[in-house]
Enzyme design. Structure first.
Site, PDB file in Angstrom:
ATOM      1  N   ASP A 109       7.503  26.608 -54.190  1.00  0.00           N
ATOM      2  CA  ASP A 109       7.746  28.042 -53.977  1.00  0.00           C
ATOM      3  C   ASP A 109       7.842  28.788 -55.314  1.00  0.00           C
ATOM      4  O   ASP A 109       7.788  30.012 -55.343  1.00  0.00           O
ATOM      5  CB  ASP A 109       9.065  28.244 -53.205  1.00  0.00           C
ATOM      6  N   GLN A 112      13.087  26.158 -46.618  1.00  0.00           N
ATOM      7  CA  GLN A 112      12.807  27.434 -45.955  1.00  0.00           C
ATOM      8  C   GLN A 112      14.031  28.356 -46.024  1.00  0.00           C
ATOM      9  O   GLN A 112      15.138  27.952 -45.675  1.00  0.00           O
ATOM     10  CB  GLN A 112      12.410  27.172 -44.492  1.00  0.00           C
ATOM     11  N   LYS A 153       3.102  26.486 -41.654  1.00  0.00           N
ATOM     12  CA  LYS A 153       2.840  25.757 -42.898  1.00  0.00           C
ATOM     13  C   LYS A 153       2.426  24.329 -42.586  1.00  0.00           C
ATOM     14  O   LYS A 153       1.466  23.797 -43.158  1.00  0.00           O
ATOM     15  CB  LYS A 153       4.108  25.765 -43.787  1.00  0.00           C
TER      16      LYS A 153
END
Ligand code: NAP
Length: 281
Positions: free
Chosen positions: A119, A96, A52
């Site tokens: 997200d 994460q 990412k």
């Protein structure tokens, strides 16, 4: 032979557009910035975070990696998130997953400002998606919709079958397809006669996580669009949920694994960083 939906190429073109937008912001003195928080030393998570970070840098998005050690407490992590929530120079925040066992990920995801939740996992964003008013939508489902649209096929009125009902893929994909006016069926492990649903589907999104779950033995509409979300290993090889070689001649469009949904997920993360920046403006 089906047309192969080339996720790599579609992701590349989408990234070019994202980069152009990022450069326009930079000209105005605004630096699109994503903060990714990693707790502990899970190797797979480290590798995802690095991918990412790399993709952001390649597209001129400022990426800040915050690496916290395994013993970080829930309170310390919440404090970090609040600091990022209040930082005007940070537009997107991603924690994460999975988190170490002593940290409750549901509590953590709720602490991220919904406007910075790239997200799309915050309950407010989940709710907004289900009422058709979403701004930040989970990355993989957003990428899947983009792949379906890349075929040019009309979604409205089509029978869409989503196999899998997870909160991160199946349910949001189903919601997105519903918003596109498809007639959506969600199948799961308790579904009976799945073969019949497959036979009648114009669009099939498989997010089951079982190697070659859909085979050449299944019957399909010859006009069907198949999106394979599965990331599975068979004999040390990355394969999807769909037995690509034996299905590709029976349908109209199919996304491969690797090279289908995968490249779109990080691309949509960057797109969501820009969306978050636009929400904050
Ligand atoms: P998950 O949480 O394990 O969900 C799997 C779903 O499949 C569940 O809803 C389950 O039903 C359903 N299922 C299991 N066996 C079934 C069967 N025999 N018939 C019908 N449905 C069945 O997985 P996920 O997180 O959604 O991920 C799914 C796959 O996508 C995985 O391979 C994952 O690695 C991949 N993935 C890829 C990306 C990417 O960027 N490429 C991103 C995310 C996920 P129940 O609900 O009844 O248990």
């Amino acid at each position: 032979m089906a047309i192969i939906i080339d996720g790599k190429e579609i992701a590349k073109k989408t990234r070019e557009k994202i980069k152009e937008k990022v450069l326009l912001y930079r000209e105005k003195g605004i630096i699109p910035t994503l903060a990714v928080v990693l707790v502990g030393d899970n190797r797979a998570s480290m590798s995802y975070v690095n991918s990412k970070h790399k993709a952001c840098l390649e597209n001129e998005i400022n990426s800040i990696k915050i690496e916290l050690n395994e013993n970080t407490t829930e309170e310390q992590l919440i404090e970090k998130i609040e600091q990022l929530n209040n930082d005007k120079n940070i537009h997107g925040i991603l924690v994460q997953l999975p988190l170490p066992k002593h940290i409750n990920s549901e509590i953590i995801l709720q602490k991220i400002s919904p406007n910075k939740d790239v997200d799309g996992f915050h309950p407010i964003n989940v709710g907004n998606l289900s009422v058709g008013n979403a701004k930040l939508i989970p990355c993989t489902p957003l990428g899947i919709l983009s792949l379906i649209k890349s075929t040019g096929e009309i979604i409205e009125g089509k029978n869409a079958l989503v196999i899998g009902r997870s909160n991160i893929v199946g349910k949001p994909v189903a919601n997105l397809l519903l918003q596109e006016n498809a007639t959506v069926t969600i199948a799961h492990s308790k579904t009976k006669n799945l073969e019949q649903f497959i036979e009648n589907a114009d669009i099939i999104v498989s997010c089951v996580g079982i190697a070659h779950f859909i085979t050449g033995e299944n019957n399909f509409k010859s006009s069907a669009v198949i999106i394979d979300v599965g990331n599975n290993y068979k004999n040390d090889k990355l394969v999807g949920d769909v037995d690509f070689d034996n299905v590709k001649d029976k349908v109209a469009y199919i996304s491969p694994v690797p090279g289908g949904v995968g490249p779109m997920t990080i691309t949509m993360l960057m797109q969501n960083t820009l969306t978050a920046l636009e929400i904050e403006k």
